[in-house]
Structures are given as structure tokens and as C-alpha cells.
Design an enzyme around this catalytic site. Structure first.
Site, PDB file in Angstrom:
ATOM      1  N   ASP A 131       0.887  -1.237   0.122  1.00 37.19           N
ATOM      2  CA  ASP A 131      -0.003  -0.026  -0.130  1.00 37.19           C
ATOM      3  C   ASP A 131       0.768   1.482  -0.033  1.00 37.19           C
ATOM      4  O   ASP A 131       0.854   1.910   1.022  1.00 37.19           O
ATOM      5  CB  ASP A 131      -0.904   0.011   1.275  1.00 37.19           C
ATOM      6  CG  ASP A 131      -1.992   0.936   0.947  1.00 37.19           C
ATOM      7  OD1 ASP A 131      -2.106   1.682  -0.211  1.00 37.19           O
ATOM      8  OD2 ASP A 131      -3.227   0.925   1.645  1.00 37.19           O
ATOM      9  N   ASP A 178      -5.590  -3.048  -2.416  1.00 31.56           N
ATOM     10  CA  ASP A 178      -4.923  -1.516  -2.284  1.00 31.56           C
ATOM     11  C   ASP A 178      -3.486  -1.568  -2.972  1.00 31.56           C
ATOM     12  O   ASP A 178      -2.573  -1.095  -2.443  1.00 31.56           O
ATOM     13  CB  ASP A 178      -4.982  -0.848  -1.029  1.00 31.56           C
ATOM     14  CG  ASP A 178      -6.289  -0.453  -0.546  1.00 31.56           C
ATOM     15  OD1 ASP A 178      -7.287  -0.565  -1.562  1.00 31.56           O
ATOM     16  OD2 ASP A 178      -6.467  -0.275   0.670  1.00 31.56           O
ATOM     17  N   TRP A 234     -12.148   5.424  -6.543  1.00 24.22           N
ATOM     18  CA  TRP A 234     -10.746   5.352  -6.918  1.00 24.22           C
ATOM     19  C   TRP A 234     -10.481   4.925  -8.097  1.00 24.22           C
ATOM     20  O   TRP A 234      -9.707   5.876  -9.054  1.00 24.22           O
ATOM     21  CB  TRP A 234     -10.145   4.447  -5.858  1.00 24.22           C
ATOM     22  CG  TRP A 234      -8.681   4.117  -6.063  1.00 24.22           C
ATOM     23  CD1 TRP A 234      -7.846   4.991  -6.783  1.00 24.22           C
ATOM     24  CD2 TRP A 234      -7.945   3.105  -5.602  1.00 24.22           C
ATOM     25  NE1 TRP A 234      -6.521   4.512  -6.957  1.00 24.22           N
ATOM     26  CE2 TRP A 234      -6.623   3.330  -5.996  1.00 24.22           C
ATOM     27  CE3 TRP A 234      -8.179   2.068  -4.771  1.00 24.22           C
ATOM     28  CZ2 TRP A 234      -5.362   2.463  -5.638  1.00 24.22           C
ATOM     29  CZ3 TRP A 234      -7.025   1.142  -4.309  1.00 24.22           C
ATOM     30  CH2 TRP A 234      -5.924   1.559  -4.673  1.00 24.22           C
ATOM     31  N   GLU A 411     -13.170  -3.313  13.198  1.00 26.20           N
ATOM     32  CA  GLU A 411     -11.934  -3.305  13.363  1.00 26.20           C
ATOM     33  C   GLU A 411     -11.192  -1.864  12.668  1.00 26.20           C
ATOM     34  O   GLU A 411     -11.896  -1.614  11.718  1.00 26.20           O
ATOM     35  CB  GLU A 411     -10.871  -4.340  12.436  1.00 26.20           C
ATOM     36  CG  GLU A 411     -10.985  -5.759  13.204  1.00 26.20           C
ATOM     37  CD  GLU A 411     -10.654  -6.731  12.250  1.00 26.20           C
ATOM     38  OE1 GLU A 411      -9.785  -6.413  11.332  1.00 26.20           O
ATOM     39  OE2 GLU A 411     -10.319  -7.950  12.730  1.00 26.20           O
ATOM     40  N   ASP A 413      -9.133   0.927  10.860  1.00 23.70           N
ATOM     41  CA  ASP A 413      -8.233   1.248   9.775  1.00 23.70           C
ATOM     42  C   ASP A 413      -6.791   1.635   9.949  1.00 23.70           C
ATOM     43  O   ASP A 413      -5.899   1.513   9.142  1.00 23.70           O
ATOM     44  CB  ASP A 413      -8.878   2.364   8.672  1.00 23.70           C
ATOM     45  CG  ASP A 413     -10.269   1.861   8.130  1.00 23.70           C
ATOM     46  OD1 ASP A 413     -10.313   0.414   7.961  1.00 23.70           O
ATOM     47  OD2 ASP A 413     -10.962   2.549   7.843  1.00 23.70           O
TER      48      ASP A 413
END
Length: 431
Positions: A131, A178, A234, A411, A413
Site C-alpha cells: 500500500d 490496495d 478510486w 476493526e 483502519d
């Protein structure tokens, strides 16, 4: 349900018996002939895979996530299947990471057998220079550590997954979220370029790593590989803005992997969008083709909405369906399926619009009509108020194999301040 025949000619890591291939809950899995000659070379036997491994499946529930959900007031969803993230080399054997806990890959597969599950979802996520555009998701391997990735990470995973003990379990591998689209959107001369992404484009280790992972893991006939394809906020910009054509350029990049490291189109069951992201499936009250006050809502230069900003899509479902067609045009099989991660794209609550805005101003019109309540569709870290989206379900729409919860709800990020860790993760201002 149709059956796709894989044409691998690579020797499998382990000798998988024909009887073990017949998954009891998925009738379309056909076993190889039980009367085959004992001296038949396994590499010459074409293994059969089902077209959609989610259809009729009994998916594995991660007990670590289930316990966390129960403890956090999430008992209503604690029985839902989620992705098991292999985000470090140590996660293969089990560590004390918040995302993986003490259970390694074998532990999860053994627990799947105990549960009577016939399908399990793993996230393969440890590329060199991982990433390159988001510090919160950086990984443990440096940009040039492709050999460690192959030898210490992918190979041990492939060996475990090919163990005959697990041949009755369909293994879903979500490959390197990603990663590859960064080589289109975050490299020079784009204004969004980063030094890390330029380096990964130059050294080729993203393409090398992903193609090796897909090819190697596909040696197990019960393994299904889905490559991460970003999300509409994106990759959704296409032909109308060719200088920043993320959509077609990304599809071409994915197609270029075919042939690298012996990766074939047959090794790829499909792609996944919206992994660990917040984009809604569909916007029910407006379209990117709407014209308001004489201005196309997406034409930012003419006074249109910066939320749209020329993007061809405003939801993950149409994006996934459209991108699937582009991927097929670039060499992938016509029967590939798409997954959409719906773990955090519910966007309910009191602020959710209930109808189309009556405003004649295109900016106000979009903002009052859209159910995705982020300030920008590129905001990806710890978005408050998102809510849980559609629960995991198979074949919900044309071309879509399943809605899935690959990112376990609840969870984080990333951190809002620097935190010491041994995973390579850095502080990212987005968080």
C-alpha cells in the site's frame, strides 16, 4: 450453476484425491474419475472448479472475531462469516495481532472442519512495499523483498492450503488489496504520485508478487483467487477524462498479469471491490447522469458537484459490473465473478436521505440526495456513522458472486496518532 474447468498443467503441491474434491454442500463440484489409473500424472488431470464457490456454501465464522463482536454488543451479527487476514508472515503460524489473534492458517482451517464449514475466506496481504500510498496500511516487507514474499509468505501458505486434509474446503483467497491500482493512480506524472508508488512501479514487484501469488495458490484445486480491484471512488474515472483514466488503465494493468509467473486466466475466479471501504452499493435517489439547473451534476468545471467530479459511477454495484466487462475485454474469462465488501457501507441513521432533493443547485442536489454521507468519496479511514451494509449473501446480482464481509466490522483502519508497532504501519493523517 455452471462448472468451470481449470486448465492448469502445473503440478499441485499435494496429491489431492478425487474423493476429497467432492464438497458435500456444493453439488456442482464434480469429482475426477475414481477409476483413474494409479500411475496417471496428476499434472495432466484437469481439475474442476465451480463457477461460484459462494453459491450454496456454508461459510466459516472466525471465532476470534465472533467473540469480539459479542463482547462489543454485536451479538446479532457475531455469526456472520468474515475474512481472515494473513497480514504478516507470522500470521501464518499465528501471532497476537489484533486482526489475526493466536490462530494461524492451519488453526482456522481445522476450526472450519470442526464447524462443518465448506468455504473459508483468507486475505493475502503482505506485498513488498505494501500500500505505497497509505501509511496506515504499510506492511512489514521492504520494497525490494520480493524473494521473502515468495519464499517465506506465499509458498508456506500454498503448502498449507494444498494439504489433502483441507480438500473438502473451498478456500477463497482475496489477493493483495490496495496494491495494483496504485500503479495507475499514484505514480508520476499524476499529482497524486508518491515516491513509494513510483518505486514499486519501477521495480515491478507488485506485478511479480501478485501474479506469483495467484499462480502458486491456484495449484490447489479447491482454491479460488479474487484480485482486489479498488472501488468506484478510486477507479471509477473513465474515457471522458482520458488524462486521468483510472478505469480502463487499471483493467489493462490487470490483464498484463496473465502470463507472468505462469499465471493464467483460469487461475482467477474473479475480483473484489470496496474491500475495507465505505462506498454504497447503489444511490437510490440520484444518478451521475442527472442534470440540475441546466448543469450536469458531474461537471465540476461548470458548477457541478465535487462529490461526483466527473466520476462515471456513484455506487459499487454498477462499478463492479462495469469493471467486470472491462476485465473480460482484457483477457480474463467471461465467467469471472465479482465480490463486493459490504461490511461497512450501510450508511443508515437519522441523516440518511429518504428521497431525491428538490434543489436546483447541483451541489446541494447531490449532497441532499446521496446516502453515502462522507465528505468525499475518497475518505477511507475510520469513517464515523457508516454502519453495517448488506449481510453476506451469494449471487445477489448479475455478475456478482457474493456480497461479503472481508473487512471484519469493528476493526480500525489506522491510528489518529503514531503508535509503535512491528508491522510497518505508520501514522496517516487520513485517520
Amino acid at each position: 450453476m455452471t462448472v468451470r474447468r481449470s486448465n492448469h498443467r502445473k503440478a499441485a503441491v499435494g496429491a489431492i484425491t478425487a474423493a476429497a474434491l467432492a464438497a458435500a454442500s456444493i453439488a456442482a463440484v464434480a469429482a475426477n474419475s475414481a477409476g483413474a489409473e494409479e500411475n496417471t500424472d496428476e499434472a495432466d488431470v484437469a481439475q474442476e472448479r465451480v463457477d461460484n464457490p459462494y453459491e450454496g456454501a456454508n461459510l466459516y465464522v472466525n471465532p476470534i472475531w465472533a467473540a469480539n463482536a459479542e463482547a462489543s454488543g454485536g451479538s446479532a451479527v457475531a455469526d456472520q462469516p468474515t475474512g481472515v487476514w494473513m497480514d504478516q508472515i507470522s500470521a501464518i503460524e499465528g501471532n497476537d495481532s489484533p486482526t489475526t489473534g493466536s490462530m494461524g492458517m492451519r488453526d482456522h482451517l481445522d476450526e472450519a472442519l470442526t464447524q462443518g464449514a465448506d468455504t473459508i475466506q483468507f486475505v493475502i496481504y503482505n506485498l513488498p512495499g505494501r500500500d505505497c500510498a497509505a501509511l496506515a496500511s504499510n506492511g512489514e516487507l521492504g520494497a525490494d523483498e520480493i524473494d521473502r514474499y515468495k519464499n517465506e509468505y506465499i509458498d508456506p501458505i500454498a503448502e498449507i492450503q494444498a494439504d489433502p486434509a483441507y480438500a473438502d474446503i473451498n478456500i477463497i483467497n482475496v489477493i493483495e488489496i490496495d496494491s495494483l491500482p496504485n500503479l495507475v493512480t499514484n505514480v508520476s506524472p499524476r499529482p497524486t504520485a508518491t515516491e513509494n508508488c513510483d518505486e514499486m512501479l519501477a521495480n515491478g514487484n507488485y506485478e511479480d508478487g501478485v501474479s506469483y501469488a495467484v499462480s502458486t495458490l491456484a495449484d490447489a484445486p479447491n482454491a479460488y483467487q479474487y484480485l482486489d480491484a479498488g472501488h468506484h471512488g478510486w477507479i471509477g474515472w473513465g474515457d471522458e477524462n482520458p488524462e486521468y483514466d483510472n478505469f480502463n488503465a487499471s483493467a489493462v494493468l490487470f490483464g498484463s498479469l496473465i502470463g507472468q509467473n505462469e499465471m493464467t486466466a483460469d487461475d482467477v475466479s474473479g475480483f473484489i471491490t470496496n474491500t475495507a471501504n465505505y462506498s454504497v452499493l447503489e444511490e437510490p435517489y440520484w444518478s451521475v447522469t442527472d442534470t440540475v439547473g441546466g448543469i450536469p451534476v458531474g461537471d465540476t468545471g461548470a458548477g457541478g458537484s465535487p462529490w461526483v467530479d466527473y466520476n462515471d459511477y456513484n455506487g459499487e454495484l454498477p462499478f463492479a459490473q462495469g469493471f467486470r466487462e472491462a476485465l473480460v475485454s482484457n483477457g480474463f474469462n467471461a465467467d469471472i465473478g465479482m465480490l463486493i465488501d459490504t461490511s461497512r457501507n450501510g450508511w443508515g441513521g437519522a441523516d440518511r436521505p429518504t428521497g431525491t432533493s428538490t434543489s436546483e443547485d447541483p451541489i446541494t442536489y447531490v449532497d441532499e440526495s446521496r446516502i453515502d454521507r462522507r465528505i468525499h468519496k475518497g475518505n477511507w479511514c475510520n469513517q464515523a456513522g457508516a454502519g453495517l451494509g448488506e449481510r453476506p449473501t451469494s449471487a445477489p446480482a448479475e455478475g456478482i458472486d457474493a456480497y461479503v464481509w472481508i473487512k471484519p466490522p469493528g476493526e480500525s483502519d489506522g491510528a489518529s496518532e503514531p503508535i509503535d508497532n512491528d508491522e510497518g504501519k505508520g501514522f496517516d493523517e487520513m485517520c
